[in-house]
Design an enzyme around this catalytic site. Structure first.
Site, PDB file in Angstrom:
ATOM      1  N   CYS A   1      14.251 -11.197  20.928  1.00  0.00           N
ATOM      2  CA  CYS A   1      14.126 -11.072  22.301  1.00  0.00           C
ATOM      3  C   CYS A   1      14.205 -12.444  22.788  1.00  0.00           C
ATOM      4  O   CYS A   1      14.826 -12.613  23.899  1.00  0.00           O
ATOM      5  CB  CYS A   1      12.763 -10.869  22.612  1.00  0.00           C
ATOM      6  SG  CYS A   1      12.469  -8.937  22.589  1.00  0.00           S
TER       7      CYS A   1
ATOM      8  N   ASP B   1       0.958  -1.845  -4.011  1.00  0.00           N
ATOM      9  CA  ASP B   1       0.286  -0.407  -4.111  1.00  0.00           C
ATOM     10  C   ASP B   1       0.243  -0.138  -5.682  1.00  0.00           C
ATOM     11  O   ASP B   1       0.784  -0.926  -6.608  1.00  0.00           O
ATOM     12  CB  ASP B   1       1.138   0.639  -3.476  1.00  0.00           C
ATOM     13  CG  ASP B   1       2.451   0.628  -3.923  1.00  0.00           C
ATOM     14  OD1 ASP B   1       2.949   0.186  -5.065  1.00  0.00           O
ATOM     15  OD2 ASP B   1       3.242   1.618  -3.396  1.00  0.00           O
ATOM     16  N   SER B   2      -0.501   0.807  -6.104  1.00  0.00           N
ATOM     17  CA  SER B   2      -0.702   1.356  -7.329  1.00  0.00           C
ATOM     18  C   SER B   2       0.773   1.998  -8.221  1.00  0.00           C
ATOM     19  O   SER B   2       0.796   2.300  -9.552  1.00  0.00           O
ATOM     20  CB  SER B   2      -1.635   2.276  -7.717  1.00  0.00           C
ATOM     21  OG  SER B   2      -1.365   3.501  -7.048  1.00  0.00           O
ATOM     22  N   GLY B   3       1.535   2.431  -7.391  1.00  0.00           N
ATOM     23  CA  GLY B   3       2.776   3.216  -7.914  1.00  0.00           C
ATOM     24  C   GLY B   3       2.486   4.534  -7.916  1.00  0.00           C
ATOM     25  O   GLY B   3       3.351   5.307  -7.772  1.00  0.00           O
ATOM     26  N   GLY B   4       1.136   5.115  -7.680  1.00  0.00           N
ATOM     27  CA  GLY B   4       0.792   6.486  -7.665  1.00  0.00           C
ATOM     28  C   GLY B   4       1.243   7.287  -6.623  1.00  0.00           C
ATOM     29  O   GLY B   4       2.003   8.136  -6.593  1.00  0.00           O
ATOM     30  N   PHE B   5       1.312   6.853  -5.440  1.00  0.00           N
ATOM     31  CA  PHE B   5       2.002   7.403  -4.259  1.00  0.00           C
ATOM     32  C   PHE B   5       3.772   7.722  -4.544  1.00  0.00           C
ATOM     33  O   PHE B   5       4.034   8.879  -4.326  1.00  0.00           O
ATOM     34  CB  PHE B   5       2.058   6.565  -3.168  1.00  0.00           C
ATOM     35  CG  PHE B   5       2.429   7.267  -1.713  1.00  0.00           C
ATOM     36  CD1 PHE B   5       1.789   8.385  -1.039  1.00  0.00           C
ATOM     37  CD2 PHE B   5       3.739   7.060  -1.321  1.00  0.00           C
ATOM     38  CE1 PHE B   5       2.367   9.088   0.037  1.00  0.00           C
ATOM     39  CE2 PHE B   5       4.156   7.568  -0.279  1.00  0.00           C
ATOM     40  CZ  PHE B   5       3.624   8.815   0.473  1.00  0.00           C
TER      41      PHE B   5
ATOM     42  N   GLN C   1     -10.396   9.372  -2.203  1.00  0.00           N
ATOM     43  CA  GLN C   1      -9.588  10.642  -2.027  1.00  0.00           C
ATOM     44  C   GLN C   1     -10.317  11.774  -1.618  1.00  0.00           C
ATOM     45  O   GLN C   1     -11.592  11.716  -1.407  1.00  0.00           O
ATOM     46  CB  GLN C   1      -8.795  10.837  -3.176  1.00  0.00           C
ATOM     47  CG  GLN C   1      -7.585   9.861  -3.507  1.00  0.00           C
ATOM     48  CD  GLN C   1      -6.593  10.008  -2.646  1.00  0.00           C
ATOM     49  OE1 GLN C   1      -6.128  10.970  -1.716  1.00  0.00           O
ATOM     50  NE2 GLN C   1      -5.586   9.180  -2.830  1.00  0.00           N
TER      51      GLN C   1
ATOM     52  N   ASP D   1      -0.946  -0.530   6.640  1.00  0.00           N
ATOM     53  CA  ASP D   1       0.443  -0.799   6.313  1.00  0.00           C
ATOM     54  C   ASP D   1       1.359   0.365   6.613  1.00  0.00           C
ATOM     55  O   ASP D   1       0.715   1.468   6.604  1.00  0.00           O
ATOM     56  CB  ASP D   1       0.550  -0.979   4.727  1.00  0.00           C
ATOM     57  CG  ASP D   1       0.771   0.219   4.054  1.00  0.00           C
ATOM     58  OD1 ASP D   1      -0.571   0.767   3.866  1.00  0.00           O
ATOM     59  OD2 ASP D   1       1.828   0.785   3.585  1.00  0.00           O
TER      60      ASP D   1
ATOM     61  N   ASP E   1      -3.751   6.210  -8.474  1.00  0.00           N
ATOM     62  CA  ASP E   1      -4.878   7.315  -8.001  1.00  0.00           C
ATOM     63  C   ASP E   1      -3.984   8.568  -7.867  1.00  0.00           C
ATOM     64  O   ASP E   1      -2.584   8.073  -7.816  1.00  0.00           O
ATOM     65  CB  ASP E   1      -5.431   7.012  -6.710  1.00  0.00           C
ATOM     66  CG  ASP E   1      -4.394   6.828  -5.483  1.00  0.00           C
ATOM     67  OD1 ASP E   1      -3.175   6.310  -5.819  1.00  0.00           O
ATOM     68  OD2 ASP E   1      -4.565   7.144  -4.289  1.00  0.00           O
TER      69      ASP E   1
ATOM     70  N   GLY F   1      -4.666   9.415   0.944  1.00  0.00           N
ATOM     71  CA  GLY F   1      -4.254  10.430   1.186  1.00  0.00           C
ATOM     72  C   GLY F   1      -4.530  11.054   2.436  1.00  0.00           C
ATOM     73  O   GLY F   1      -4.863  12.344   2.795  1.00  0.00           O
TER      74      GLY F   1
ATOM     75  N   HIS G   1      11.895  -7.591  15.653  1.00  0.00           N
ATOM     76  CA  HIS G   1      11.026  -7.049  17.028  1.00  0.00           C
ATOM     77  C   HIS G   1       9.853  -6.190  16.527  1.00  0.00           C
ATOM     78  O   HIS G   1       8.899  -6.721  16.919  1.00  0.00           O
ATOM     79  CB  HIS G   1      12.170  -6.640  17.682  1.00  0.00           C
ATOM     80  CG  HIS G   1      11.172  -6.127  19.108  1.00  0.00           C
ATOM     81  ND1 HIS G   1      10.911  -6.985  20.204  1.00  0.00           N
ATOM     82  CD2 HIS G   1      10.605  -4.965  19.461  1.00  0.00           C
ATOM     83  CE1 HIS G   1      10.037  -6.332  20.996  1.00  0.00           C
ATOM     84  NE2 HIS G   1       9.894  -5.217  20.597  1.00  0.00           N
TER      85      HIS G   1
END
Lengths: 378, 378
Positions: free
Chosen positions: A314, A89-93, A194, A271, A143, A221, A340
């Site tokens: 299992c 990911d971009s790090g933005g989140f 976005q 994801d 973003d 978003g 699992h």
């Protein structure tokens, strides 16, 4: 190089060729935040549970152990001994959800590390440089992920800025890919749509970024405060404007039900931390519904979590044993539950791909889309 | 049925036949306190690291999930899916080290659970009943483990009481093994020698319990506060009085150096939490000395922990990666370090057995007994 193999309604069966091998879509990416799946899973375990793509977090790896170190050691594939595709990911989140003292400017974001408080600046160029250091297969554009509900005016300004950042990401990654010491000269870039829950903003933004001819497009978003119905509405609104010949990724989503609903609406990549996060509390997914293994009724249940399941948990261990381990806070309990759950998610995607290949996705969808949200009575 | 295959000096190469298969000695038992090794290792992992005997804790399993439940589910082997030998301790050590509000009487010990404070009574018969419920291969006698240094008068009284308890253990286990619903009718009993650091008490006690003709004899109450030299002195004092045709077990010991020193003095069985506890803090054992992987100098070290090692961690992962994982508190870091340390301990025992088989134990001992305590300079 993405090939759209088949369509059934809006659902798509595709294949993305990458420098680290082929990704069959629809696909669920398994989240290894700091370069390892929570619950003690290794890259060997990921192979065993049928993972195609590992997702790692730019922000976390930048903070610790540092992307320069990973670059010096030959990139994230070598560091984790995982040689199939990796998406970062971009790090933005994380900058917008974890970091403190955040100031957003045209050039990027100033913030403090959540680990040691040190001041960090991250903008489009910085995010690309970090991801280039990591050498992931697919880099995500930097973003701003706006929380829902958001004010229209702010959402509009933010997504315009994110679009400007995207052009800078594209330029910078092209430059980085051409450097002689780059880890992965074929690193791909996905742009991010976005616009919060506003259909007009979403569509306008999607049209704009589609012109950049990127390797793929994500819907960002979403799953950040709005209802599932709003999320589906936004996917339906924006989907017609997403290039058909490019993979589409719905970020951070979601439950098995969310995934099948989004595949039905034309999404290819997913994801979510849910399979590992839920496992920690004994929540497991099965083909007879969701179960909370901490329930007293499983205390003497010697059956596996899911009787038809071929996962490493299992194949050998019982509900009673796994329940005991989680209650006793033994790491093995969480590990078995995570193995699992990831197996279940990866198998769900395999079944979806099989249904698309076999031309019976619509009936598969009708059979499972509500069922996947139900509780097990077993 | 124990067979003494070979002797070299006091060191012994033996073989114990049990209802769950053969144990080649000298052996190190791998500690799975609550029915799982700390660090998220399963019974499949134990097979992979070359474990012969799993050791579980009677006290912990009695408290949670309860031995009656494990009995109902078919015993500890079935519960953990480990089908090779299991030794259970008596619960005594935990009662004396973990439990609160302890009162020792002739009949046994009254105490409060460390988990929920509930009042529990445990005496020789209760310990045997719990271990019979668990159905372990080898049950340990219920004893009082006196901390060192201890007053002579108290140590003497205590070890006399422990000897009386031992007779009750033997009688009760014989009764339990004959019950129609017993999990393991061939459950063995090891007695425990006590007497603190007083040679006369140790010898007197050993002579007394040797007459009970048990399946094996342990030296308890060592590695609980005294120096290594005092421990070796006590082993040397009591060893001549231990039946030669029975296996000997030095409880809770120890470092690789302690183990080779004790083998040299005639001990066959060992157990210790050290390989897993040390791993948690990045302390690993290698054939080039002990290492603390958290040391800054390993931050960019892409070599495995031990270059010649065939363990699941060393086959795939680097010092740099494992160090990062432990720093980031990722469960995988501890798991890899524990896999490595247990592999090392099991391999050390294999090398000791090979040396005894090959008649070169004395030179192996001379080469390694000091070296095993050294720090790696690698």
């Amino acid at each position: 190089m993405f090939t759209l193999i088949k369509k059934e309604g809006n659902a798509r069966r595709g294949r993305l060729e990458t420098p680290h091998g082929v990704i069959e879509t629809p696909v669920f990416m398994n989240v290894a935040t700091c370069g390892a799946i929570k619950g003690g899973l290794s890259s060997r375990d990921l192979e065993e549970v049928g993972c195609q793509v590992m997702l790692s977090n730019t922000y976390h790896l930048h903070i610790r152990p540092g992307d320069a170190l990973i670059h010096e050691l030959g990139g994230l594939h070598k560091f984790t001994d995982w040689h199939r595709p990796i998406l970062t990911d971009s790090g933005g989140f994380q900058v917008f959800s974890l970091a403190q003292l955040r100031r957003i400017k045209e050039e990027g974001v100033y913030f403090s590390s959540h680990v040691d408080g040190r001041h960090i600046f991250m903008g489009p160029e910085e995010s690309m440089r970090i991801q280039s250091h990591l050498g992931s297969t697919i880099a995500m554009a930097f973003d701003e992920c706006v929380e829902n509900p958001a004010e229209y005016k702010y959402a509009k300004e933010s997504c315009k800025r994110t679009a400007r950042w995207l052009e800078r990401c594209k330029t910078e990654l092209a430059r980085l890919n051409a450097l002689p010491d780059t880890v992965n000269p074929g690193q791909m870039l996905f742009g991010i749509n976005q616009g919060s829950t506003y259909e007009d903003l979403r569509i306008e933004n999607m049209k704009e970024i589609a012109e950049l001819d990127l390797d793929g497009y994500a819907i960002g978003g979403l799953a950040v405060g709005e209802s599932a119905e709003e999320m589906y509405r936004i996917i339906e609104a924006v989907e017609p404007y997403m290039p058909t010949e490019k993979p589409r990724y719905l970020m951070g989503v979601g439950t098995p039900q969310n995934i099948i609903e989004a595949v039905h609406r034309g999404v290819d990549f997913f994801d979510c931390v849910m399979p590992s996060r839920n496992a920690r509390h004994g929540n497991v997914f099965t083909w007879h519904g969701k179960m909370n293994i901490m329930n007293e009724k499983y205390a003497k249940d010697m059956r596996p979590l899911d009787e038809g399941c071929g996962c490493p948990a299992c194949r050998h261990y019982s509900r009673a044993y796994i329940r005991h381990l989680i209650k006793a806070k033994e790491a093995l309990g969480m590990r078995l539950a995570v193995l699992h759950n990831l197996w279940f998610y990866n198998e769900l995607m395999q079944k979806i791909r099989d249904a698309l290949d076999g031309g019976y996705f619509e009936s598969f969808y009708n059979k499972y889309h509500d069922f996947l949200a139900e509780r097990s009575t077993d």
